[in-house]
Design a protein around this motif. Structure first.
Motif, short mmCIF file in Angstrom:
data_model
loop_
_atom_site.label_atom_id
_atom_site.label_comp_id
_atom_site.label_asym_id
_atom_site.label_seq_id
_atom_site.Cartn_x
_atom_site.Cartn_y
_atom_site.Cartn_z
N THR A 79 0.84 -1.21 0.00
CA THR A 79 0.00 0.00 0.00
C THR A 79 0.87 1.25 0.00
O THR A 79 0.60 2.21 -0.73
N SER A 80 1.92 1.24 0.79
CA SER A 80 2.84 2.37 0.84
C SER A 80 3.52 2.58 -0.51
O SER A 80 3.67 3.72 -0.97
N LEU A 81 3.92 1.50 -1.15
CA LEU A 81 4.54 1.60 -2.48
C LEU A 81 3.55 2.15 -3.51
O LEU A 81 3.94 2.93 -4.38
N ALA A 82 2.30 1.74 -3.42
CA ALA A 82 1.29 2.24 -4.36
C ALA A 82 1.10 3.74 -4.18
O ALA A 82 1.00 4.49 -5.16
N ARG A 83 1.08 4.21 -2.93
CA ARG A 83 0.97 5.65 -2.68
C ARG A 83 2.18 6.40 -3.21
O ARG A 83 2.06 7.47 -3.80
N PHE A 84 3.37 5.84 -2.99
CA PHE A 84 4.60 6.47 -3.48
C PHE A 84 4.60 6.55 -5.00
O PHE A 84 4.94 7.58 -5.58
N ARG A 85 4.19 5.46 -5.65
CA ARG A 85 4.11 5.44 -7.11
C ARG A 85 3.12 6.49 -7.61
O ARG A 85 3.38 7.21 -8.57
N ASP A 86 1.97 6.59 -6.94
CA ASP A 86 0.96 7.58 -7.33
C ASP A 86 1.51 9.00 -7.20
O ASP A 86 1.26 9.85 -8.05
N THR A 87 2.26 9.25 -6.13
CA THR A 87 2.87 10.57 -5.93
C THR A 87 3.85 10.89 -7.06
O THR A 87 3.84 12.00 -7.60
N LEU A 88 4.69 9.92 -7.41
CA LEU A 88 5.64 10.12 -8.50
C LEU A 88 4.91 10.38 -9.82
O LEU A 88 5.30 11.26 -10.59
N GLU A 89 3.85 9.63 -10.06
CA GLU A 89 3.09 9.81 -11.30
C GLU A 89 2.41 11.17 -11.35
O GLU A 89 2.39 11.82 -12.41
N GLN A 90 1.89 11.63 -10.21
CA GLN A 90 1.26 12.95 -10.17
C GLN A 90 2.28 14.06 -10.43
O GLN A 90 2.00 15.01 -11.16
N GLU A 91 3.44 13.91 -9.83
CA GLU A 91 4.51 14.90 -10.04
C GLU A 91 4.93 14.93 -11.52
O GLU A 91 5.11 15.99 -12.11
N PHE A 92 5.07 13.74 -12.10
CA PHE A 92 5.45 13.64 -13.51
C PHE A 92 4.37 14.27 -14.40
O PHE A 92 4.67 15.02 -15.32
N GLU A 93 3.13 13.97 -14.10
CA GLU A 93 2.02 14.50 -14.90
C GLU A 93 1.94 16.03 -14.77
O GLU A 93 1.64 16.72 -15.76
N ALA A 94 2.21 16.56 -13.60
CA ALA A 94 2.21 18.01 -13.41
C ALA A 94 3.29 18.68 -14.27
O ALA A 94 3.04 19.72 -14.90
N MET A 95 4.46 18.07 -14.31
CA MET A 95 5.54 18.62 -15.15
C MET A 95 5.18 18.53 -16.64
O MET A 95 5.44 19.46 -17.40
N ARG A 96 4.57 17.42 -17.04
CA ARG A 96 4.17 17.28 -18.45
C ARG A 96 3.10 18.31 -18.82
O ARG A 96 3.14 18.87 -19.92
N THR A 97 2.17 18.56 -17.92
CA THR A 97 1.13 19.55 -18.18
C THR A 97 1.73 20.94 -18.31
O THR A 97 1.36 21.70 -19.21
N GLU A 98 2.67 21.25 -17.42
CA GLU A 98 3.34 22.55 -17.49
C GLU A 98 4.10 22.69 -18.80
O GLU A 98 4.07 23.74 -19.45
N TYR A 99 4.78 21.62 -19.22
CA TYR A 99 5.51 21.65 -20.48
C TYR A 99 4.56 21.88 -21.65
O TYR A 99 4.83 22.69 -22.54
N ALA A 100 3.45 21.15 -21.66
CA ALA A 100 2.48 21.28 -22.75
C ALA A 100 1.92 22.71 -22.80
O ALA A 100 1.75 23.27 -23.89
N GLU A 101 1.66 23.29 -21.65
CA GLU A 101 1.14 24.66 -21.60
C GLU A 101 2.17 25.66 -22.12
O GLU A 101 1.85 26.55 -22.92
N GLN A 102 3.41 25.52 -21.70
CA GLN A 102 4.46 26.44 -22.18
C GLN A 102 4.69 26.26 -23.68
O GLN A 102 4.89 27.25 -24.40
N ALA A 103 4.66 25.04 -24.15
CA ALA A 103 4.86 24.78 -25.59
C ALA A 103 3.70 25.37 -26.39
O ALA A 103 3.91 25.93 -27.47
N ARG A 104 2.48 25.26 -25.85
CA ARG A 104 1.32 25.82 -26.53
C ARG A 104 1.44 27.34 -26.62
O ARG A 104 1.18 27.94 -27.66
N ARG A 105 1.88 27.97 -25.53
CA ARG A 105 2.04 29.43 -25.53
C ARG A 105 3.10 29.87 -26.55
O ARG A 105 2.95 30.91 -27.19
N LEU A 106 4.17 29.09 -26.67
CA LEU A 106 5.23 29.45 -27.62
C LEU A 106 4.80 29.27 -29.07
O LEU A 106 5.37 29.90 -29.96
N SER A 107 3.85 28.41 -29.31
CA SER A 107 3.41 28.20 -30.69
C SER A 107 2.14 28.99 -31.03
O SER A 107 1.64 28.89 -32.13
#
Length: 142
Positions: free
Chosen positions: A53-81
């Motif tokens: 259960t602890s590993l599943a929570r840790f994995r979810d946290t890592l995935e959320q952090e990764f998804e937040a960075m990807r969303t930020e990247y997509a937003e910045q790329a959209r603004r630049l184009s």
């Protein structure tokens, strides 16, 4: 006669194997044999379930952090184009592109590092539990 010379050593070899097997079978008949699946034993242990259960929570946290960075990247790329870039000076556009490239490098580094972090966390949590299970198996087998 050559055939007989080949058959006699072969028969001796076969009968010797039979007797040694029979002697081993007689001495081991008093011992008990058991089989256990370490995976099944681990999955039945309460501490394994907590670690999982602890590993599943840790994995979810890592995935959320990764998804937040990807969303930020997509937003910045959209603004630049977008057509709105006309209001920026060339220096500002270069800075924004550089920031975007740095964010991409950060995302790629995080992606590579996240797997290592997860494996380290899994080892920290599961190795002691696995050792306890193996020790219990050794105690029962004595």
């Amino acid at each position: 006669m050559k055939i007989v010379h080949k058959i006699i050593p072969a028969m001796a070899l076969i009968s010797g194997s039979f007797f040694s097997y029979r002697a081993n079978a007689q001495t081991s008949s008093s011992s008990k044999i058991g089989c256990i699946s370490l995976t099944e034993l681990l999955s039945a242990m309460p501490e394994f379930k907590r670690a999982d259960t602890s590993l599943a929570r840790f994995r979810d946290t890592l995935e959320q952090e990764f998804e937040a960075m990807r969303t930020e990247y997509a937003e910045q790329a959209r603004r630049l184009s977008s057509p709105d870039t006309a209001k920026y000076t060339p220096v500002q556009l270069d800075i924004k592109r550089q920031n975007l490239a740095e964010l991409l490098a950060k995302i790629q580094g995080f992606d590579a590092n996240a797997g290592q972090l997860f494996n380290q966390k899994r080892s920290i949590l599961l190795l002691p539990i696995q050792k306890r299970a193996e020790d219990a198996i050794q105690q029962v087998s004595k």
